[in-house]
Design a protein around this motif. Structure first.
Motif, PDB file in Angstrom:
ATOM      1  N   SER A   1       0.832  -1.214   0.000  1.00 41.84           N
ATOM      2  CA  SER A   1       0.000   0.000   0.000  1.00 41.84           C
ATOM      3  C   SER A   1       0.863   1.259   0.000  1.00 41.84           C
ATOM      4  CB  SER A   1      -0.855   0.064   1.272  1.00 41.84           C
ATOM      5  OG  SER A   1      -1.535  -1.127   1.448  1.00 41.84           O
ATOM      6  N   ILE A   2       0.331   2.328  -0.599  1.00 38.49           N
ATOM      7  CA  ILE A   2       0.975   3.647  -0.474  1.00 38.49           C
ATOM      8  C   ILE A   2       0.486   4.211   0.863  1.00 38.49           C
ATOM      9  CG2 ILE A   2       1.311   5.909  -1.532  1.00 38.49           C
ATOM     10  CD1 ILE A   2       2.282   3.725  -3.369  1.00 38.49           C
ATOM     11  N   VAL A   3       1.363   4.178   1.872  1.00 33.19           N
ATOM     12  CA  VAL A   3       0.910   4.413   3.248  1.00 33.19           C
ATOM     13  C   VAL A   3       0.465   5.850   3.520  1.00 33.19           C
ATOM     14  CG1 VAL A   3       2.223   2.487   4.208  1.00 33.19           C
ATOM     15  CG2 VAL A   3       3.291   4.758   4.093  1.00 33.19           C
ATOM     16  N   ASN A   4       1.071   6.836   2.810  1.00 32.34           N
ATOM     17  CA  ASN A   4       0.724   8.238   3.071  1.00 32.34           C
ATOM     18  C   ASN A   4      -0.157   8.812   1.969  1.00 32.34           C
ATOM     19  OD1 ASN A   4       2.896   8.052   1.301  1.00 32.34           O
ATOM     20  ND2 ASN A   4       3.677  10.065   1.835  1.00 32.34           N
ATOM     21  N   SER A   5      -0.986   7.962   1.375  1.00 32.83           N
ATOM     22  CA  SER A   5      -1.873   8.443   0.308  1.00 32.83           C
ATOM     23  C   SER A   5      -3.094   9.167   0.871  1.00 32.83           C
ATOM     24  CB  SER A   5      -2.342   7.259  -0.541  1.00 32.83           C
ATOM     25  OG  SER A   5      -3.043   6.335   0.273  1.00 32.83           O
ATOM     26  N   GLY A   6      -3.390   8.940   2.191  1.00 37.26           N
ATOM     27  CA  GLY A   6      -4.622   9.483   2.768  1.00 37.26           C
ATOM     28  C   GLY A   6      -5.788   8.518   2.601  1.00 37.26           C
ATOM     29  N   GLU A   7      -5.540   7.401   1.879  1.00 35.58           N
ATOM     30  CA  GLU A   7      -6.600   6.410   1.645  1.00 35.58           C
ATOM     31  C   GLU A   7      -6.826   5.540   2.875  1.00 35.58           C
ATOM     32  OE1 GLU A   7      -8.436   5.854  -1.342  1.00 35.58           O
ATOM     33  OE2 GLU A   7      -7.568   7.778  -1.926  1.00 35.58           O
ATOM     34  N   PHE A   8      -5.842   5.530   3.820  1.00 37.21           N
ATOM     35  CA  PHE A   8      -5.932   4.627   4.971  1.00 37.21           C
ATOM     36  C   PHE A   8      -5.908   5.357   6.317  1.00 37.21           C
ATOM     37  CE2 PHE A   8      -3.562   2.596   1.508  1.00 37.21           C
ATOM     38  CZ  PHE A   8      -4.385   1.515   1.244  1.00 37.21           C
ATOM     39  N   ASP A   9      -5.222   6.489   6.376  1.00 40.05           N
ATOM     40  CA  ASP A   9      -5.029   7.144   7.676  1.00 40.05           C
ATOM     41  C   ASP A   9      -4.649   8.615   7.482  1.00 40.05           C
ATOM     42  OD1 ASP A   9      -4.891   7.386  10.402  1.00 40.05           O
ATOM     43  OD2 ASP A   9      -3.130   6.107  10.676  1.00 40.05           O
ATOM     44  N   TRP A  10      -4.556   9.333   8.609  1.00 39.26           N
ATOM     45  CA  TRP A  10      -4.221  10.761   8.615  1.00 39.26           C
ATOM     46  C   TRP A  10      -2.822  11.007   8.089  1.00 39.26           C
ATOM     47  CZ3 TRP A  10      -8.370  13.576   9.528  1.00 39.26           C
ATOM     48  CH2 TRP A  10      -9.379  13.059  10.354  1.00 39.26           C
ATOM     49  N   VAL A  11      -2.683  12.050   7.248  1.00 40.90           N
ATOM     50  CA  VAL A  11      -1.401  12.447   6.667  1.00 40.90           C
ATOM     51  C   VAL A  11      -1.251  13.957   6.859  1.00 40.90           C
ATOM     52  CG1 VAL A  11      -0.168  12.696   4.482  1.00 40.90           C
ATOM     53  CG2 VAL A  11      -1.466  10.609   4.937  1.00 40.90           C
ATOM     54  N   LEU A  12      -0.075  14.405   7.274  1.00 42.15           N
ATOM     55  CA  LEU A  12       0.140  15.851   7.405  1.00 42.15           C
ATOM     56  C   LEU A  12       0.181  16.476   6.005  1.00 42.15           C
ATOM     57  CD1 LEU A  12       0.813  18.388   9.084  1.00 42.15           C
ATOM     58  CD2 LEU A  12       3.226  17.757   8.902  1.00 42.15           C
ATOM     59  N   ALA A  13      -0.774  17.373   5.725  1.00 46.99           N
ATOM     60  CA  ALA A  13      -0.896  17.895   4.364  1.00 46.99           C
ATOM     61  C   ALA A  13      -0.607  19.390   4.262  1.00 46.99           C
ATOM     62  CB  ALA A  13      -2.285  17.614   3.809  1.00 46.99           C
ATOM     63  N   GLU A  14      -0.591  20.113   5.376  1.00 51.91           N
ATOM     64  CA  GLU A  14      -0.304  21.544   5.293  1.00 51.91           C
ATOM     65  C   GLU A  14       0.207  22.073   6.630  1.00 51.91           C
ATOM     66  OE1 GLU A  14       0.955  24.021   3.802  1.00 51.91           O
ATOM     67  OE2 GLU A  14      -0.518  23.872   2.198  1.00 51.91           O
ATOM     68  N   ILE A  15       1.148  23.022   6.541  1.00 52.71           N
ATOM     69  CA  ILE A  15       1.616  23.751   7.728  1.00 52.71           C
ATOM     70  C   ILE A  15       1.470  25.231   7.412  1.00 52.71           C
ATOM     71  CG2 ILE A  15       3.590  24.311   9.214  1.00 52.71           C
ATOM     72  CD1 ILE A  15       4.668  21.513   8.737  1.00 52.71           C
ATOM     73  N   THR A  16       0.720  25.951   8.239  1.00 48.31           N
ATOM     74  CA  THR A  16       0.461  27.375   8.003  1.00 48.31           C
ATOM     75  C   THR A  16       0.891  28.151   9.247  1.00 48.31           C
ATOM     76  OG1 THR A  16      -1.565  26.597   6.923  1.00 48.31           O
ATOM     77  CG2 THR A  16      -1.331  28.962   7.182  1.00 48.31           C
ATOM     78  N   GLN A  17       1.530  29.297   9.039  1.00 45.68           N
ATOM     79  CA  GLN A  17       1.851  30.143  10.198  1.00 45.68           C
ATOM     80  C   GLN A  17       0.545  30.586  10.845  1.00 45.68           C
ATOM     81  OE1 GLN A  17       5.086  30.537  11.254  1.00 45.68           O
ATOM     82  NE2 GLN A  17       5.302  29.044   9.620  1.00 45.68           N
ATOM     83  N   HIS A  18       0.516  30.604  12.169  1.00 38.75           N
ATOM     84  CA  HIS A  18      -0.738  30.894  12.866  1.00 38.75           C
ATOM     85  C   HIS A  18      -1.343  32.218  12.416  1.00 38.75           C
ATOM     86  CE1 HIS A  18      -3.125  31.333  16.811  1.00 38.75           C
ATOM     87  NE2 HIS A  18      -3.814  30.688  15.926  1.00 38.75           N
ATOM     88  N   GLU A  19      -0.482  33.236  12.198  1.00 40.37           N
ATOM     89  CA  GLU A  19      -0.984  34.566  11.822  1.00 40.37           C
ATOM     90  C   GLU A  19      -1.679  34.531  10.463  1.00 40.37           C
ATOM     91  OE1 GLU A  19       3.006  34.631  11.761  1.00 40.37           O
ATOM     92  OE2 GLU A  19       2.297  33.604  13.535  1.00 40.37           O
ATOM     93  N   GLU A  20      -1.260  33.593   9.606  1.00 41.34           N
ATOM     94  CA  GLU A  20      -1.810  33.564   8.242  1.00 41.34           C
ATOM     95  C   GLU A  20      -2.994  32.625   8.096  1.00 41.34           C
ATOM     96  OE1 GLU A  20       1.210  32.695   5.398  1.00 41.34           O
ATOM     97  OE2 GLU A  20       2.502  34.284   6.132  1.00 41.34           O
ATOM     98  N   TRP A  21      -3.318  31.901   9.158  1.00 41.42           N
ATOM     99  CA  TRP A  21      -4.369  30.889   9.050  1.00 41.42           C
ATOM    100  C   TRP A  21      -5.751  31.521   9.086  1.00 41.42           C
ATOM    101  CZ3 TRP A  21      -7.574  28.131  12.964  1.00 41.42           C
ATOM    102  CH2 TRP A  21      -8.216  27.022  12.416  1.00 41.42           C
ATOM    103  N   ARG A  22      -6.574  31.192   8.066  1.00 45.09           N
ATOM    104  CA  ARG A  22      -7.966  31.640   8.037  1.00 45.09           C
ATOM    105  C   ARG A  22      -8.837  30.398   8.008  1.00 45.09           C
ATOM    106  NH1 ARG A  22      -5.296  35.161   8.806  1.00 45.09           N
ATOM    107  NH2 ARG A  22      -4.790  37.055   7.668  1.00 45.09           N
ATOM    108  N   PRO A  23      -9.510  30.065   9.110  1.00 41.78           N
ATOM    109  CA  PRO A  23     -10.306  28.842   9.117  1.00 41.78           C
ATOM    110  C   PRO A  23     -11.385  28.871   8.039  1.00 41.78           C
ATOM    111  CG  PRO A  23     -10.603  30.089  11.158  1.00 41.78           C
ATOM    112  CD  PRO A  23      -9.595  30.802  10.361  1.00 41.78           C
TER     113      PRO A  23
END
Ligand SMILES: [Zn+2]
Ligand SMILES: [Zn+2]
Length: 438
Positions: free
Chosen positions: A248-270
């Motif tokens: 299996s491609i383990v970090n495909s997101g098809e099976f489990d959580w994968v870290l996909a983005e890191i945003t500086q807190h000041e720039e984060w807009r929910p």
């Protein structure tokens, strides 16, 4: 806060001194009343204040180093419920323990320029962005140090569920002595710089993505070092995205959580990224059509373009660009440095000449050769994919089909790890064009 404390201390010392002095002198009258006392007291008090400030400054520069034994693991109950509704086994504390493990390894990977340590737990976008940034820094003979790094808090802030994916946004807060230094310094010189860099606080939003409808299963947690499909031990195999046991491609997101983005807190807009673009007509035939995957790939292609410009070579783009379009990609940005990406947003998708084409807007900043200050920039990237592409990569990057290692950076047709044949052009989203927004 510090100023208020200093002011209070100043006042207390000053008043005490006056009172004490007055008491000692008794009732002997001095011409001028209190004025001479004040004049004598002032320089003494100012000298003690100076000493106090100096001590504070040294303490700020050299420590005391914050040491944290237990990272606070926190979550918003109502947000976590959005996951637990369909996945009762999801345990936010266990998830955050896995995030803590990943954060520790990722910090080491960044500081030691060994992104292979974490490749199989993060998306293609994260892996390539960090790897290319490290590559550019090395060329500029600089490296980043994060001495005395401590993770103080992880807090699940919000959960988004769309048609295809579930996303957890969590806030990470940490302390470090963060310094960019020249490579090749002696250990003493490095130590001196680190000791004179204060340990400061920073905060980031980390976004984890997995396929909608997945259920948590004991012993199959990617962030703990297990294959999320078969449970096999994959710790220490960070560079390989393919499980050696079940393929299996383990970090495909098809099976489990994968870290996909890191945003500086000041720039984060929910909730800024809209799920409003309807991709359903393309999704039936192609598993790589989703906002998350297209934006992740666009970020990889953008960084490849920056790398290609920096080293003035289209080789960095050739495996992931439409063959007939490669020579049209302009590389007139060779001097651009200090690149930072602010946002990657999908504008839309359409069929064109038998291919699915996606347009993505990238907001970024970078400084030109002759400028020290960074300029805001906006570029449109067009990505193209064959409707029939049946890649199983998901959020994972393109890999050697045999062993799952990253594809060579050169135009080599053999895997650097296992020597198997690798494709000259990947069966995935390819770069079609890049143009500046007018
Ligand atoms: Zn497996
Ligand atoms: Zn291989």
């Amino acid at each position: 806060m510090k100023n208020i404390n200093s002011f209070l201390l100043f006042s207390i010392v000053y008043i005490s001194f006056i009172l004490l002095f007055n008491q000692t002198m008794g009732r002997k009258a001095i011409p001028g009343g209190m004025v001479p006392y004040l004049i004598i007291a002032l320089p003494i008090v100012l000298a003690s204040m100076g000493f106090y400030w100096l001590m504070n400054y040294i303490a700020y520069k050299k420590g005391p180093v914050k040491k944290i034994l237990d990272t606070a693991l926190e979550f918003e109950q109502a947000e976590v419920f959005k996951i637990k509704k369909n996945d009762n086994q999801f345990d936010p504390k266990e998830f955050l323990k896995g995030v803590k493990r990943l954060a520790t390894i990722l910090n080491q990977a960044w500081c030691e320029n060994k992104m292979d340590l974490v490749r199989n737990m993060v998306s293609a976008g994260i892996y390539n962005r960090f790897r290319i940034q490290l590559d550019l820094m090395l060329k500029d003979k600089t490296k980043n140090i994060m001495a005395d790094w401590v993770l103080s808090r992880l807090n699940i802030r919000s959960v988004e569920v769309d048609e295809v994916y579930e996303t957890i946004h969590l806030e990470l807060t940490a302390y470090a002595r963060d310094a960019n230094i020249t490579t090749g310094l002696s250990p003493e010189e490095e130590k001196n710089i680190i000791e004179n860099t204060p340990q400061t606080y920073y905060s980031e939003i980390w976004s984890f993505v997995r396929k909608k409808g997945l259920k948590t299963e004991q012993g199959k947690f990617l962030l703990s070092g297990n294959c999320p499909n078969c449970g096999g031990d994959i710790s220490g195999k960070g560079q390989l995205s393919k499980c050696g046991y079940c393929g299996s491609i383990v970090n495909s997101g098809e099976f489990d959580w994968v870290l996909a983005e890191i945003t500086q807190h000041e720039e984060w807009r929910p909730n800024l990224s809209s799920g409003s673009i309807d991709l359903s007509e393309f999704q039936a035939s192609n598993g790589l059509v989703s906002r998350q995957i297209i934006e992740d790939r666009a970020s990889v292609l953008f960084w490849r373009w920056i790398q290609a410009g920096y080293f003035n070579s289209r080789t960095y783009l050739s495996r992931e660009t439409e063959k007939e379009r490669l020579d049209t990609i302009a590389l007139n940005h060779s001097g651009v440095h200090d690149v930072a990406v602010g946002a990657v947003d999908l504008n839309g998708c359409q069929m064109e000449s038998g291919k699915i084409k996606a347009e993505v807007l990238i907001l970024w900043s970078g400084a030109d050769t002759n400028l020290s200050e960074s300029l805001h920039r906006e570029h449109y990237l067009t990505l193209a994919i064959q409707p029939s592409s049946n890649s199983k990569n998901g959020l994972s990057g393109n890999s050697c089909p045999n062993c799952g290692a990253p594809l060579p950076e050169s135009d080599s047709l053999n895997c650097d790890y296992c020597s198997a044949e690798v494709p000259a052009i990947t069966d995935d989203w390819l770069l079609s064009s890049i143009r500046e927004k007018n």
